[in-house]
Design an enzyme around this catalytic site. Sequence first.
Site, mmCIF file in Angstrom:
data_model
loop_
_atom_site.group_PDB
_atom_site.id
_atom_site.type_symbol
_atom_site.label_atom_id
_atom_site.label_comp_id
_atom_site.label_asym_id
_atom_site.label_seq_id
_atom_site.Cartn_x
_atom_site.Cartn_y
_atom_site.Cartn_z
ATOM 1 N N TYR A 125 12.296 7.034 11.821
ATOM 2 C CA TYR A 125 12.232 8.491 11.591
ATOM 3 C C TYR A 125 11.274 9.150 12.567
ATOM 4 C CZ TYR A 125 14.466 8.010 6.946
ATOM 5 O OH TYR A 125 15.322 7.767 5.901
ATOM 6 N N ASP A 158 8.854 8.110 0.873
ATOM 7 C CA ASP A 158 10.024 7.467 1.479
ATOM 8 C C ASP A 158 10.032 7.709 2.977
ATOM 9 O OD1 ASP A 158 12.710 6.089 1.050
ATOM 10 O OD2 ASP A 158 13.286 7.863 2.192
ATOM 11 N N THR A 190 9.749 12.045 4.096
ATOM 12 C CA THR A 190 8.701 12.262 5.097
ATOM 13 C C THR A 190 9.224 12.295 6.529
ATOM 14 O OG1 THR A 190 8.250 9.890 5.311
ATOM 15 C CG2 THR A 190 7.063 11.085 3.573
#
Length: 307
Positions: free
Chosen positions: A40, A35, A7
């Site tokens: 991120y 995940d 993701t």
Amino acid sequence: MNFALGTIPFGTTVGMGDTFAILDRFREAGGTMLDTADNYPFWVEGRTGDESELAIGAWLAARGNREEVFISTKVGARPTVPGDLTLDSAEGLSAAAIATAAEGSLKRLGTDYIDVYWAHIEDRSVPIEETLGAFNELAEAGKIRALGASNVATWRLDRARTIAAARGWMPYTFVQLRHTYLRPRPDTRLAESGHTLASDELLDYLAAEPGMTLWAYNTLMFGAYTRPDRAIPDIYDHPGTTRRLAALREVADELGVTRNQVVLAWLMGDGIVPIVGVSTMAQLEEAIGAADLKLDAELRARLDAAC
């Protein structure tokens, strides 16, 4: 469906509308594993690392389906200096860093527990006992349900599991490393300094530890198996790659599927959970197709024999 949805671009290069559509289709197809990480995609200019978790949290809240989804997130590699696009200021794995990071992830995800919480990187400046003790406190508080180690050396993984067993703490039962069908040259150095390859030693270790599960990332090499504009990484530049690609192409053609699908089916057939990062619905549909693809013993033997 035994693959996890990567993701990283959700909520950034993949806008919220498309993010929701992809996640909805993934669930509709039977997918459950997502995940993410608390950083991120921090390495993109203007991003903080909050974005992926926030996007997932918004979707969970909108759909009210937290109990249907297996959330995987990570701690250790979030920069502590705003704007740092490297790992030089990574939060690390001290007890204080883990406690703070876990609360941040839980808040962004909008949940009171994480299904598997990963040590994202190694932090050899902190005793393993301190890191594992902090994770165990989260487990005792009901905030994490399983523990994983990403980008870890095999001997460190084994030492951590031994320490956890001796102290009655939650052990690492998941490990996440870079792994695909192609085999790298020995002693190669990755262009991505934060990545760690699954070694033959690690794979042998896992074969002797049935309670461990490997989650593999970069399984499709940024699209290099199927996209002519994406080069095969230099670490795979050796004659064995030519033979393995030929076997992969032959099997894919015989089955009438894509090479990506054969790679994913090969991994899943070995009990590995591939993490498949997608940014379009077409990429997701390709991965969903791989989940139903079964390689018989003869096909696996052909794929394995090419080296």
